[in-house]
Motif scaffolding. Sequence first.
Motif, PDB file in Angstrom:
ATOM      1  N   UNK B 181       0.861  -1.190   0.000  1.00  0.00           N
ATOM      2  CA  UNK B 181       0.000   0.000   0.000  1.00  0.00           C
ATOM      3  C   UNK B 181       0.898   1.241   0.000  1.00  0.00           C
ATOM      4  N   UNK B 209      -8.759  -9.287   5.187  1.00  0.00           N
ATOM      5  CA  UNK B 209      -9.583  -8.116   5.500  1.00  0.00           C
ATOM      6  C   UNK B 209      -9.226  -6.926   4.590  1.00  0.00           C
ATOM      7  N   UNK B 210      -7.974  -6.915   4.139  1.00  0.00           N
ATOM      8  CA  UNK B 210      -7.564  -5.833   3.233  1.00  0.00           C
ATOM      9  C   UNK B 210      -8.053  -6.089   1.804  1.00  0.00           C
ATOM     10  N   UNK B 213     -12.909  -6.424   2.638  1.00  0.00           N
ATOM     11  CA  UNK B 213     -13.299  -5.888   3.952  1.00  0.00           C
ATOM     12  C   UNK B 213     -14.707  -6.331   4.350  1.00  0.00           C
ATOM     13  N   UNK B 239     -18.495  -2.086  -0.750  1.00  0.00           N
ATOM     14  CA  UNK B 239     -17.570  -3.214  -0.554  1.00  0.00           C
ATOM     15  C   UNK B 239     -17.223  -3.868  -1.893  1.00  0.00           C
ATOM     16  N   UNK B 241     -17.313  -2.435  -4.779  1.00  0.00           N
ATOM     17  CA  UNK B 241     -16.431  -1.517  -5.510  1.00  0.00           C
ATOM     18  C   UNK B 241     -15.004  -1.601  -5.004  1.00  0.00           C
ATOM     19  N   UNK B 242     -14.870  -1.731  -3.670  1.00  0.00           N
ATOM     20  CA  UNK B 242     -13.531  -1.822  -3.088  1.00  0.00           C
ATOM     21  C   UNK B 242     -12.798  -3.056  -3.609  1.00  0.00           C
ATOM     22  N   UNK B 245     -11.698  -2.500  -6.957  1.00  0.00           N
ATOM     23  CA  UNK B 245     -10.600  -1.534  -6.954  1.00  0.00           C
ATOM     24  C   UNK B 245      -9.297  -2.210  -6.526  1.00  0.00           C
ATOM     25  N   UNK B 246      -9.366  -3.078  -5.543  1.00  0.00           N
ATOM     26  CA  UNK B 246      -8.185  -3.785  -5.048  1.00  0.00           C
ATOM     27  C   UNK B 246      -7.590  -4.666  -6.148  1.00  0.00           C
ATOM     28  N   UNK B 249      -5.813  -2.638  -8.586  1.00  0.00           N
ATOM     29  CA  UNK B 249      -4.548  -2.151  -8.030  1.00  0.00           C
ATOM     30  C   UNK B 249      -3.472  -3.219  -8.121  1.00  0.00           C
TER      31      UNK B 249
END
Lengths: 596, 288
Positions: B181, B209-210, B213, B239, B241-242, B245-246, B249
């Motif tokens: 990160x 969890x990263x 989440x 969540x 979307x996260x 996104x992850x 990344x």
Amino acid sequence: MQVLQPYSFLLLAYLLPAILLLYLLKRRYQDRVISSNLLWQRLFEDLEANRPWKKFQHHLLLWLQLLVAILLVFALSRPSLPADTIRTSSAIIVIDISGSMLAKEGKQTRLEIARQKVRSFIDHKDSDQQITLIAAGRVPRLLISQSDQESELMNVLDQLQPELGSSDLDAALSFAHALTTATNQSEILLVSDGASLSKQPASLPHRSIQIGSAKPNVAIGASSLEENEGKQELFVRVDQYGKVKNQVAVSVHDLQGNLLATQSLTMENETSQEVHFSQLPDQPVYQLDIRPIYDALAQDNRRYQMKTFQKKYPVHMLGSPSIFLQKVFSLSDQLELSTNPLTSNEGFSVVNGGNQWANQPALYFSTQLQGLANSKSSIHTAVSGQIENTTPHMIGEGLNFGELSVANLSPVRVPDWADVILQIEGKPLLVAGEYQGKRVVLFPFDLEKSDLALKPYFPVLMMQIAHWLVPELDAGAKESVPDETVEVKVPPATNEIQLSGFMQGKRRVIQGKVKIRLPEAVGLLKMTAVGAKHPFYFIRVGFPENESNLNLQKITTTPLVLHDQTLQGKQEFWWWLTWLVIIVVTWEWVVFKRGY
Amino acid sequence: MTQLFEPAFLARLEMLRLTGAKSIRGNYTGERSSKVVGSSLDFADYRPYVPGDDIRQIDWALYARLQKWMLKTYLDEREMSVSVYLDTSESMVEKKEIAVQLAAALCYTSLYHGDRCAIYSVTEEIHRILPMLQGRKKIPQFFSKLQQLHFAGRGDVGNAFATAKGLPQQAGCSIFITDGFFQTGWEKSLLRLQASHQQVILLQVVAKEEREPSYSGDLRLIDSESTEAKEIAISPYAQTLYRERFQKYIQQLEKWCLNRGIRYLFVPAEEAVETICFTLFREVGILR
């Protein structure tokens, strides 16, 4: 749908922005340490999530709260739907129970549907609303008055039975209007099929609930029987109501159920056809049946045709010829004056003078009849005065005798088997009784020496005597309607009769007659003297012809001006919204406990 | 030693060795093949004889055929310098156990096979935990130091590698164990490592969890390193979307590494160290 308090929606203008504002200003965040919020930050930037409206976009809790607010305001506005409810604090429901209400609508009769409608009114009424039920039958009948007890109303409704006749809607509605004067404001509801309505009633209901739909129906409209060379000819008129092409089988049976004849008909829209059956065997009663393909009412599919042509009974005139008696008895079509002695017990004798007994039932004008004349006191007296009706008897029934003058009234020794029917100045004037199976009527004076023959009631009195002497004059058949009381003269020496057909049981004979209250049924009632083989009397109770027409007619109503606008015959459903609010709030709580 | 690994695990680990994509250019003799011509048994090339050469190396058989004096040269065997950079910032606290185990496993296999090894901790700066050491006897020391590492503070990869202080002095292999990160400057840092003649391996250790989440609702998300807070309403949609996104990344990071010859491996923190070493490392060719 209507809302009774539309101004409640103004609350939404305050509530919704308030909730949104609270969400903007007073959001409670829980701290959570994560290893890095790098990606969340980038996600935020991607979504522009820091803008208020974006925050709300996927916020379930907010939407639930907005939904609760909208539902609450909607409930407060008291939304309502048009419903079958009574609109006033007191209502009068007139239920048509005529014969046409027995027509089938699917699996139910119209009356059963009407019951359901009224049940619905009772179910939906408020606890303080009162209902009066009136049954519109041949005569209007008050079933229950101003009751707010649902159980009572339901019980009365369950016991409601149809009448096999025409209903007097006009009288029932007039009755209902008369009852409304007793209360402040009552809505009058008519629950009827509107069938066989000849004209609009004078008193109009405030609301008319029409039951059923136009249904085809076939009925036996009329029938007649004629004798032709010893054979019976039967004419049957079959009526069809409703626009349908129908096939109808018409059959004739005797009382034992044996098929005598049958025919088939094809009937077009709204037509009547006549069916002719000839060469039928001689039967006292013929049972006519129709079996249509399309038929909504079964009660008018059977009819009984009885032999109605009259038999002539001989009247043997004995003694001094009397022009009065000859004229009186020749007036009747059923009587035939005869100078020949009677060979059987049929008919009766008229003995004018002399002291001899006739062998048949007889009417005597005699001062010296053996066994009845008082031998010890043979002085004839002249009397003039008011006739007294001492014993109620069918001979003197319905007659107003007034004064009478008799020049030679003979004293009578009244035997045990006879009654003094009329007397004048305490002396027997008319004695009647039954002796050795024969009926006897005695006037103990000479007809010519009194003014009896000049009295207006004389022909009627003589005919009543003839009918009492020969009950067969009345024998045969009679047509009646349901729930009517009929009186039938019975043959001599009959103490009890047996009823069969649509009514069963025995009846005691009182003074040569029986009185029968007919039940609410159609069909044939047979009356047989106990011990006898064959019925001596038939009563036919037919279905009223006008009730067979099941075509509906709209009933005009008169508007009801309501003083209390909150009672508009609508069903409010705010409590359902309240339940919905509770469910949503529970959901919201679950969402809150779950974290989102 | 037993606190970190079971003996059976170490026995299996001894059978593997750290690989490099290209030949090693170490300074000292070792067990690893080098580009440098030396004295191993691996034939490298022929070259003409020049005065001063050892005449014992002349290929007399070739002289007999060509009448020329040619010398046979052999590849030299050198040791490899392995630098293990371990991200010890606050964000690694949750994953420190697996991070330490991985670092220890890599040090163990390097030292066991005669390579030189050093350990650095990376936060805002680079601290050398152990200098370049060689020999199996040093293994307990490495394990001890790794177990004593304190994970705290803010991480800044860009700043840490900005100076030559933390860069390896000798060519070799650099392994960077981090959660990845990175705020800024990480690209330059990795490039600097490459520029220091390093074969760079990036091991990204990420907790479940990263990645996915489970927390939701109105939350003030506090960054463990910077203590910077971010207020956010986390819905199931957010969540999702996260997660997307992850993934994006990770893919970007992997692609960037691939384009620059950096070996990259995504390591789920909840995965067993045996699986990582004997499956994942072997799949991408870090250990063979």
